[in-house]
Motif scaffolding. Sequence first.
Motif, PDB file in Angstrom:
ATOM      1  N   UNK A  91      -5.859  12.547   3.701  1.00 10.26           N
ATOM      2  CA  UNK A  91      -5.222  11.551   2.847  1.00 10.26           C
ATOM      3  C   UNK A  91      -3.714  11.741   2.907  1.00 10.26           C
ATOM      4  N   UNK A  92      -2.993  10.666   3.178  1.00  5.95           N
ATOM      5  CA  UNK A  92      -1.537  10.707   3.246  1.00  5.95           C
ATOM      6  C   UNK A  92      -0.976   9.740   2.210  1.00  5.95           C
ATOM      7  N   UNK A  93      -0.079  10.229   1.366  1.00  2.00           N
ATOM      8  CA  UNK A  93       0.582   9.378   0.381  1.00  2.00           C
ATOM      9  C   UNK A  93       2.050   9.204   0.778  1.00  2.00           C
ATOM     10  N   UNK A  94       2.633   8.072   0.398  1.00  2.00           N
ATOM     11  CA  UNK A  94       3.997   7.746   0.812  1.00  2.00           C
ATOM     12  C   UNK A  94       4.543   6.652  -0.097  1.00  2.00           C
ATOM     13  N   UNK A  95       5.848   6.429  -0.103  1.00  2.00           N
ATOM     14  CA  UNK A  95       6.401   5.337  -0.906  1.00  2.00           C
ATOM     15  C   UNK A  95       5.778   4.005  -0.498  1.00  2.00           C
ATOM     16  N   UNK A  96       5.556   3.131  -1.476  1.00  2.00           N
ATOM     17  CA  UNK A  96       4.853   1.866  -1.222  1.00  2.00           C
ATOM     18  C   UNK A  96       5.542   1.042  -0.134  1.00  2.00           C
ATOM     19  N   UNK A  97       4.712   0.414   0.697  1.00  4.13           N
ATOM     20  CA  UNK A  97       5.179  -0.504   1.740  1.00  4.13           C
ATOM     21  C   UNK A  97       4.830  -1.917   1.279  1.00  4.13           C
ATOM     22  N   UNK A 130       3.372  12.525   2.470  1.00  2.00           N
ATOM     23  CA  UNK A 130       2.798  13.835   2.197  1.00  2.00           C
ATOM     24  C   UNK A 130       1.302  13.847   2.498  1.00  2.00           C
ATOM     25  N   UNK A 131       0.855  14.796   3.330  1.00  2.00           N
ATOM     26  CA  UNK A 131      -0.591  14.934   3.534  1.00  2.00           C
ATOM     27  C   UNK A 131      -1.230  15.609   2.336  1.00  2.00           C
ATOM     28  N   UNK A 175       0.850  -1.192   0.000  1.00  2.00           N
ATOM     29  CA  UNK A 175       0.000   0.000   0.000  1.00  2.00           C
ATOM     30  C   UNK A 175       0.881   1.236   0.000  1.00  2.00           C
ATOM     31  N   UNK A 176       0.298   2.350  -0.462  1.00  2.00           N
ATOM     32  CA  UNK A 176       1.036   3.620  -0.465  1.00  2.00           C
ATOM     33  C   UNK A 176       0.142   4.820  -0.163  1.00  2.00           C
ATOM     34  N   UNK A 177      -1.087   4.565   0.300  1.00  2.00           N
ATOM     35  CA  UNK A 177      -1.988   5.649   0.677  1.00  2.00           C
ATOM     36  C   UNK A 177      -2.748   5.268   1.938  1.00  2.00           C
ATOM     37  N   UNK A 178      -2.943   6.270   2.807  1.00  2.00           N
ATOM     38  CA  UNK A 178      -3.695   6.084   4.052  1.00  2.00           C
ATOM     39  C   UNK A 178      -4.751   7.174   4.115  1.00  2.00           C
ATOM     40  N   UNK A 179      -5.991   6.780   4.347  1.00  3.74           N
ATOM     41  CA  UNK A 179      -7.102   7.718   4.460  1.00  3.74           C
ATOM     42  C   UNK A 179      -7.657   7.671   5.874  1.00  3.74           C
ATOM     43  N   UNK A 180      -7.689   8.821   6.526  1.00  5.29           N
ATOM     44  CA  UNK A 180      -8.276   8.949   7.861  1.00  5.29           C
ATOM     45  C   UNK A 180      -9.512   9.830   7.754  1.00  5.29           C
ATOM     46  N   UNK A 181     -10.662   9.331   8.222  1.00  3.75           N
ATOM     47  CA  UNK A 181     -11.901  10.105   8.204  1.00  3.75           C
ATOM     48  C   UNK A 181     -12.324  10.439   9.622  1.00  3.75           C
ATOM     49  N   UNK A 182     -13.052  11.551   9.777  1.00  5.83           N
ATOM     50  CA  UNK A 182     -13.398  12.048  11.106  1.00  5.83           C
ATOM     51  C   UNK A 182     -14.581  12.995  10.987  1.00  5.83           C
TER      52      UNK A 182
END
Length: 284
Positions: A104-110, A94-95, A52-59
């Motif tokens: 939404x935060x993107x980052x190099x793939x894990x 990066x947010x 994965x390379x994206x994380x979405x946090x909702x609130x």
Amino acid sequence: MHATLEEVRLNFADPVASVLWGEITPARVDTLGIPRDLSLYIKPEDIVGDGFDQLLLTFPSDMGMTFGGLYGGTTADFEGEIVDLEQLRIADAQPVSDGTNSLLVTFPAVPSRSGIELLRLDVSTTLFTISAPLGAALRLGDEGFWQRVDAGNATEVGTDNTLTLIAAPESHEIVRNLRVVPPTFTPNNDTVNDVASFEFDVVLVRESSPVEVEICDLSGRRVRLLSERRLTTTGAYSVAWDGTDESGNLVPPGVYAARIRVDTNTSGAGLDQGDLLRTVAVIY
């Protein structure tokens, strides 16, 4: 004549992991309307392929979130007495602004071979209500499918195994942290202190109710009523007064009283509705 269903097709997407466990800490707060730092831990079990390379946090929309950092490492890296976060920081995370109720935060793939067992997302936020459910999901690429993070025991650092923030405030006033900036202002259009702003927080009220600032002279006569209404009442407010009355005329110089209140029925809810009063001075 009636409709008939002849065919159902399901498209299955590969997951980013066999399961994603998530936990927010600290999950319990004792004060509303105060900025605080939180950490979301995500434990992916059996990362699949490129991961994965994206994380979405909702609130909830009245909260807002400020990105603090994204970190990755082994479980032991985060559970020692001393945690070197800089060594665990995921480079180039990066947010991305993604609406009023998500981050939404993107980052190099894990990928599966990364050796990362645990993610930590640090954010700053302000809680205005008794509870605030959070949601999280991971995906690979913009065209990937989001995989939900389930609440559970992601780390021994947290103790609540939840993605919901819970508040147990000692005070039940719904208007808090009121201040007038500046307390003395000069509405003469010279761009310096032309308006006075009434800054405050509204907490505990979920429904949409008008928030009012009533300006009166010292005899008690109303000179101006300022009102703001949102879909959700809770949140931070900054209501400005330009020194004019209801007819648009500048008020005479002097001291005025400002009454701040929320036009809602709090009977039976255990809330203290008490209006807040402040003075503001107009000079020329």
